[in-house]
Design an enzyme around this catalytic site. Structure first.
Site, short mmCIF file in Angstrom:
data_model
loop_
_atom_site.label_atom_id
_atom_site.label_comp_id
_atom_site.label_asym_id
_atom_site.label_seq_id
_atom_site.Cartn_x
_atom_site.Cartn_y
_atom_site.Cartn_z
N ALA A 32 0.84 -1.20 0.00
CA ALA A 32 0.00 0.00 0.00
C ALA A 32 0.88 1.25 0.00
CB ALA A 32 -0.91 -0.01 1.22
N ASP A 35 2.31 1.64 -3.43
CA ASP A 35 1.30 2.17 -4.35
C ASP A 35 1.11 3.67 -4.15
OD1 ASP A 35 0.98 -0.32 -5.33
OD2 ASP A 35 -0.87 -0.76 -4.24
N LYS A 121 26.32 -20.33 -13.99
CA LYS A 121 25.56 -20.49 -15.23
C LYS A 121 24.09 -20.44 -14.83
CE LYS A 121 25.37 -23.13 -19.47
NZ LYS A 121 23.92 -23.22 -19.61
S1 IVH Z 1 28.14 -16.42 -21.63
C1 IVH Z 1 29.63 -16.75 -25.86
N1 IVH Z 1 27.52 -16.43 -19.07
O1 IVH Z 1 24.28 -20.43 -21.17
C2 IVH Z 1 29.17 -16.67 -24.46
N2 IVH Z 1 26.13 -17.59 -20.60
O2 IVH Z 1 25.35 -22.49 -23.11
C3 IVH Z 1 27.81 -17.16 -24.23
N3 IVH Z 1 24.20 -18.67 -19.57
O3 IVH Z 1 23.18 -19.08 -24.20
C4 IVH Z 1 27.14 -16.77 -23.02
N4 IVH Z 1 24.64 -18.04 -17.52
O4 IVH Z 1 21.84 -18.52 -22.07
C5 IVH Z 1 27.20 -16.84 -20.32
N5 IVH Z 1 27.05 -16.37 -16.79
C6 IVH Z 1 26.75 -16.77 -18.02
C7 IVH Z 1 25.61 -17.55 -18.28
C8 IVH Z 1 25.34 -17.94 -19.59
C9 IVH Z 1 23.81 -18.71 -18.30
C10 IVH Z 1 23.53 -19.36 -20.69
C11 IVH Z 1 23.24 -18.47 -21.87
C12 IVH Z 1 23.94 -19.13 -23.02
C13 IVH Z 1 24.10 -20.53 -22.54
C14 IVH Z 1 25.32 -21.12 -23.22
#
Ligand code: IVH
Length: 685
Positions: A32, A35, A121
């Site tokens: 709230a 908002d 990742k």
């Molecule tokens: S670098 C050429 N950094 O993983 C570099 N990718 O298998 C490409 N991803 O398509 C990306 N975390 O969707 C990078 N810290 C990270 C990442 C990351 C996830 C994914 C991204 C990419 C895929 C590659």
């Protein structure tokens, strides 16, 4: 303060609260209050239209739904990463990098450790976001790596993606006006679980994992749906004309954070293979603690000049690799299907599995959500199934391995009786869940008791969650049993109460006095206290007034119930089902014997009925309301929710993934509205 200064201050404050809420999940003010800030900003901007900028938080609201997506070419290919699954794979990568550099760069010793940036990742989808004059102008999905889809309007609603960056910061970093940021969009576990729970309630297909849910939310045609899903964007590349503008990747990550992007905070510069391995070991054990999904670690050579020397194959850069964590998916046998009863009586089928280790945890059970999900999977007991466990997400069955179906596999039937109390189980029309309709079912008991005691219902102070826990666990009634139903509250034994933990004579007397006093509540509160689905305080009042006494209400047919203002077919069916259950009738008799009021005394006044007499059809998922909630609100406003579109339909309320009802509405020229318009109509007096 002049308007311009106040507007700027408000924007800063709102951005900070958005970050606390959407990114850190630690709101510091109530919805709230938030908002109120937003409304004040909107008001000022309305008065000073010349001060509206495209990066104001008020501009995040997505525009109108679109017909489809436009394809756009990337500034440089969005490549994917080569994978490493073992220490040996990683060592190979490190050796290739060192050899490559030693060959190409005079003076680089083959055995000198390489500086890598280690990042998590993130398991989402990658996206390229373009800025011009410091402002976000385009967001493009990865697509096939060469071209992707224009999802700008949708991504404008994602709070962790800045709409603009400050000129001073760009200058300090030596960054031109046009630049590009690449990163990952993901959906945190909590948002994913909530979304699926809502879809389940609405009888919609569930998302298999947070990645699919994130992808589905970015690629919807209506930006308001993206806005309602809590997505996160983590930036990991900064590019100018398709190339990194700074000499080191670690500098780019810092620069991104300074520009206002979310950079996943867990990145680290590591030295050579030993440093890389230590980072993996650290996160392999801790990844379940993260509020979002990570499926590995990415290592990137830190020096951009070296990256360029190493170059790329046709698919992957040679200067980066993804180390994948142990799979959290696996195939195992479905030994049986059990059921579980939730606090609101929902009966959920549960897969009983032959034990399987998934990402370091032994899994023996997985949720099957509901009957439709079992049908969708084509699941039979004895089947081999792929099971997935990701972070905080409850393990679930992904698919059936049909080729391995044993000859003695058998079909599963949802039980027609509640597995906890033996009461009837029903599945109402338009609902995915079977539920137990016995209000005395122990699985629902605690919730029912607390609802009954709520100050807006029977108002019994002192009956909070801790007290309820004690009452259902200890023999406290006059016949020496724990509380098993709301009627038992009227048969508590003082001496036994006094024996409870943290319960003196005085508090026992207070509680008993409160309970005694509750008998004087009017019939509408008694009706509300029964906890009949869809029957809240307001509907209870209307019912009490219409029928005048509880027996008349209990006898009423669905048709008679629908004579009551604001009661549509769903509410009527729910009431009729409740009173048809013998266990509930017994409960009513006990409440009568205890001396509760079964006749209404006070006349009630009626409130506004903005949808009186209107017929509405719901289709698709609404951004905020479940189907059930929307139905309740519509019926409470005098409207009726009907199943199919005809010329008599006043409105079709359409959300995400609308079905054929939307086409039908267009054919017949019935007006189609969204949730926000519905909300506005409901608010009308
Ligand atoms: S670098 C050429 N950094 O993983 C570099 N990718 O298998 C490409 N991803 O398509 C990306 N975390 O969707 C990078 N810290 C990270 C990442 C990351 C996830 C994914 C991204 C990419 C895929 C590659």
């Amino acid at each position: 303060m002049d308007a311009a200064a106040e507007i700027e201050a408000l924007r800063r404050e709102i951005r900070e609260h958005e970050r606390l809420y959407y990114v850190l999940d630690q709101p510091r003010i109530s919805d709230a209050d938030f908002d109120a800030l937003m409304n004040r900003l909107k008001e000022l901007e309305q008065r000073h239209a010349e001060l509206i900028t495209p990066d104001s938080p008020t501009q995040r609201v997505g525009g109108a739904p679109r017909e489809g997506f436009v394809k756009l070419r990337h500034s440089s290919p969005m490549m994917s990463l080569d994978n490493a699954f073992s220490r040996a794979d990683l060592a190979d990568f490190d050796r290739r990098v060192r050899e490559g550099l030693a060959k190409s760069q005079a003076g680089h010793a083959l055995d000198a450790p390489i500086e890598y940036v280690a990042e998590l990742k993130l398991d989402g989808l990658s996206l390229a976001v373009h800025y011009e004059q410091g402002r976000m102008v385009r967001a493009i999905t990865r697509g096939d790596g060469e071209t992707g889809e224009d999802v700008t309007e949708n991504m404008r609603t994602v709070r962790s993606l800045p709409l603009a960056t400050e000129a001073a910061t760009r200058q300090r970093l030596g960054l031109p006006d046009r630049f590009e940021v690449r990163g990952e969009v993901l959906m945190p576990h909590r948002a994913f679980n909530a979304l699926n729970a809502e879809r389940e309630k609405a009888g919609l297909a569930l998302f298999a994992n947070p990645r699919n849910a994130a992808a589905g939310s970015v690629r919807v045609l209506d930006p308001r749906i993206t806005a309602a899903r809590r997505l996160l964007f983590f930036a990991y590349f900064l590019l100018v004309e398709g190339r990194p503008p700074l000499p080191e990747h670690s500098q780019a990550l810092q620069a991104l954070a300074e520009l206002g992007f979310e950079v996943n905070p867990n990145w680290k510069v590591v030295e050579g293979l030993p440093g890389a391995w230590a980072y993996i070991e650290h996160w392999e054990n801790r990844r379940s603690e993260l509020p979002y999904e990570t499926d590995g670690v990415v290592f990137k050579v830190n020096h951009v000049a070296w990256q360029e020397r190493l170059g790329a194959t046709s698919k992957f850069p040679r200067w980066a690799i993804a180390y994948k964590f142990a799979a959290r998916q696996g195939v195992t046998q479905l030994l049986d299907i059990g059921t579980q009863v939730g606090r609101t009586g929902t009966i959920t089928p549960v897969a009983i599995l032959a034990p399987i280790a998934l990402g370091g945890v032994t899994v023996t059970r997985a949720t099957l959500h509901n009957e439709d999900e079992i049908r969708r999977l084509g699941l039979m007991i004895g089947d081999y199934v792929t099971v997935e466990r990701s972070g905080d997400v409850i393990p679930h069955v992904l698919n059936v391995v049909r080729e391995r179906r044993p000859a003695d596999a058998r079909e599963f039937q949802m039980p027609r009786r509640c597995p906890v109390c033996g009461g009837h189980a029903v599945r109402e029309e338009g609902e995915a869940a079977w539920r137990c309709v016995n209000a005395d079912c122990p699985a629902q008991l605690k919730e029912t008791l607390q609802h009954f005691a709520h100050r807006d219902v029977m108002h019994i102070d002192g009956l909070g969650p801790a007290m309820v826990d004690q009452l259902v666990a200890h023999p406290v009634t006059t016949d020496g049993k724990p509380v098993r139903s709301i009627a038992d509250l009227y048969h508590l034994d003082r001496a036994r109460l006094v024996g409870l933990e943290r319960m003196g004579e005085k508090s026992a007397d207070n509680l008993l006095a409160q309970i005694e006093q509750s008998k004087r509540n009017d019939l509408d509160r008694v009706i509300a206290g029964l906890g009949i689905r869809y029957v809240g305080e307001r509907t209870a009042k209307l019912l009490a007034e219409h029928f005048g006494d509880l027996d008349a209400l209990a006898r009423a047919s669905a048709d008679e119930l629908q004579q009551v203002a604001e009661v549509g077919p769903n509410i009527a069916a729910s009431i009729a089902t409740y009173f048809a259950e013998p266990a509930n009738r017994k409960l009513i008799e006990r409440l009568r014997a205890a001396g509760l009021r079964f006749r209404q005394s006070r006349p009630q006044r009626q409130g506004p009925m903005p949808l009186a007499g209107m017929k509405l059809v719901l289709t698709g998922t609404l951004p905020h309301w479940s189907r059930e909630e929307a139905t309740r609100k519509i019926e409470a406003a005098g409207g009726q929710v009907v199943g199919s579109v005809s010329k008599k339909t006043n409105f079709v309320v359409a959300g995400d993934d609308p079905g054929s009802k939307l086409d039908k509405a267009r054919q017949l020229g019935v007006r189609v509205i969204g949730e926000s318009e519905l909300q506005a109509m409901l608010a009308r007096k």
